[in-house]
Design an enzyme around this catalytic site. Structure first.
Site, short mmCIF file in Angstrom:
data_model
loop_
_atom_site.label_atom_id
_atom_site.label_comp_id
_atom_site.label_asym_id
_atom_site.label_seq_id
_atom_site.Cartn_x
_atom_site.Cartn_y
_atom_site.Cartn_z
CG HIS A 169 -4.11 -7.96 10.56
ND1 HIS A 169 -5.28 -8.38 9.82
CD2 HIS A 169 -3.54 -7.02 9.88
CE1 HIS A 169 -5.38 -7.43 9.08
NE2 HIS A 169 -4.53 -6.86 8.81
CG ASP A 173 -0.52 -4.56 10.57
OD1 ASP A 173 -0.27 -3.99 9.64
OD2 ASP A 173 -1.81 -4.59 11.01
CG ASN A 223 -0.30 -0.30 2.48
OD1 ASN A 223 0.79 -0.69 2.61
ND2 ASN A 223 -0.95 0.37 3.77
CG HIS A 281 -0.01 6.19 10.59
ND1 HIS A 281 -0.40 6.19 9.42
CD2 HIS A 281 -0.66 5.01 11.14
CE1 HIS A 281 -1.15 5.19 9.06
NE2 HIS A 281 -1.21 4.37 9.87
N GLY A 308 -3.47 2.05 12.68
CA GLY A 308 -2.17 1.36 12.88
C GLY A 308 -1.28 2.01 14.05
#
Length: 427
Positions: free
Chosen positions: A231, A304, A93, A308, A323
């Site tokens: 996850h 995971d 992504n 950010h 996240g």
């Protein structure tokens, strides 16, 4: 180049420690013995600390290209090295998405230039992760794609997923899935339960995850495809995966440290460091995840890691991105709160972070044996540390574990015989 690791200890099959020394020649482990007398170009005295196979994380976000304000390949792999990881698999992504020959080749170029540890990139299942036009799975695999996923987005139609699985199966590739049925997410930002009600936040039902896994395992059976679930967070998901494995379907699964160590009751206020997708679920879900690991329903642990920028996480619980980061905290958190409390053994934890992910994805890593690649992580099981997000090598500081006291901190990380991290020093 020969390197000798002296005064170490390793984990025996009996879950006890054995004194050892390790001789590395070039990129490989040449000898493991109680005492090694051979000359070496470099000697590293480990002062009784524990040597382990380098950790493997098949689910991280490096954000580059396109999200360099959150993380880069350089900063993310420096964080990985500090956390004891020697192999990481980067989700697609990014912008551009690795969905074409040109984009994947450009990504490999950046990895080969900047990465401090081994990075294996995923490629997308659909162009731009939009769930519409399929990518050329065979071609992208030939260009070195680790596996295929639209992670962050569930594949919404059975037809699209079945088609992808058939192509992946034809070339021996794995389909890796973030499982979420958008039609029953209802704009949720945390688990649909007691905490969402208390904080007056829209909830994400457990069913949005488990119902898509149930669909996908049947599609994987029909396509004869290796299907891997990202996850896992709910007890229903664990049940579906367990039943699928009993039926002989080639399904594997991972769980994150935060879903093992936290549940919705840990969210005291609308702190966005507790906002992740899937969300922290109920206490019974948390226990089902631990039980699923112990009985083999869930195969291994993956972080995971999702960095950010601080200003993004400051937008409040509704608007902030999902996240948290995890590469630098995973092993010490799990060692301290699961191994030291007697819930799991150290041997189990190490396998879930090394040999098991390697086995699932047929990687030639994850073991500490003569003749194998010298990916080695050294941890200090005795010294207590406090997690301090301001010391992270990652650009992301978004963690709910800031201030937690832990043991088991990695102090040296080696990739192919080269030291890529040494405690308190950028290598």
């Amino acid at each position: 180049m020969k390197t000798l690791l002296k005064n170490a200890k390793k984990l025996a099959a009996t879950n006890e420690f054995e004194v050892c020394e390790i001789l590395i020649e070039g990129k490989q482990i040449k000898e493991i013995a109680p005492i090694i007398s051979e000359e070496a170009d470099e000697i590293i005295d480990l002062q009784g600390k524990l040597v382990l196979p380098g950790f493997i994380d098949v689910h991280i976000h490096l954000r580059e290209p396109g999200g360099e304000h959150k993380e880069t390949i350089l900063t993310g792999t420096e964080a990985a090295a500090r956390g004891g990881y020697t192999t990481v698999c980067a989700m697609p992504n990014t912008n551009p998405v690795p969905d074409s020959k040109e984009a994947l080749e450009a990504l490999w170029g950046k990895i080969n230039t900047d990465a401090k540890v081994r990075v294996l990139p995923y490629a997308a299942i659909t162009k731009g992760l939009k769930g519409e036009e399929r990518t050329n799975i065979k071609k992208l695999q030939e260009l070195g794609a680790f596996a295929f996923t639209d992670d962050g987005v569930g594949i919404q139609t059975a037809d699209q997923m079945l088609s992808a699985m058939k192509e992946a199966a034809a070339c021996g590739a794995a389909i890796v899935a973030h499982c979420e049925d958008n039609s029953i997410v209802y704009g949720g930002v945390t688990h649909d339960g007691e905490v969402s009600e208390r904080l007056n936040l829209p909830g994400i039902p457990s069913l949005s995850e488990s119902v898509q896994i149930a669909r996908d395992v049947l599609l994987a059976e029909a396509a004869n495809c290796h299907y891997h679930v990202c996850h896992v967070s709910t007890k229903e998901s664990v049940r579906v995966i367990r039943d699928a494995k009993r039926a002989g379907i080639h399904v594997t699964a991972e769980v994150t440290p935060h879903h093992l160590l936290l549940n919705e009751e840990d969210i005291r206020e609308a702190d966005t460091n507790f906002k992740m997708n899937p969300p922290l679920r109920a206490k019974e879900d948390q226990q089902a995840l631990i039980d699923g690991l112990l009985d083999g329903t869930i195969d291994f642990i993956a972080t995971d890691h999702a960095p950010h920028a601080a200003e993004e996480k400051a937008k409040g619980f509704i608007k902030a991105p999902f996240g948290i980061v995890g590469l630098e905290t995973a092993f010490p958190l799990l060692y301290t709160h699961l191994v030291e409390t007697g819930k799991i053994s150290l041997q189990q934890l190490v396998e879930w972070m090394t040999a098991k992910p390697a086995d699932v994805f047929n990687l030639p890593y994850g073991s500490l044996e003569v003749g194998k690649v010298a990916d080695i992580t050294v941890v200090d099981l005795e010294k207590e540390n406090v997690i301090d997000k301001d010391t992270f090598y990652s650009k992301g500081k978004n963690t709910p574990f800031d201030g937690w006291r832990v043991k088991g901190t990695p102090v040296v990380t080696m990739v192919e015989g080269k030291v890529v991290y040494k405690e308190a020093v950028h290598a």
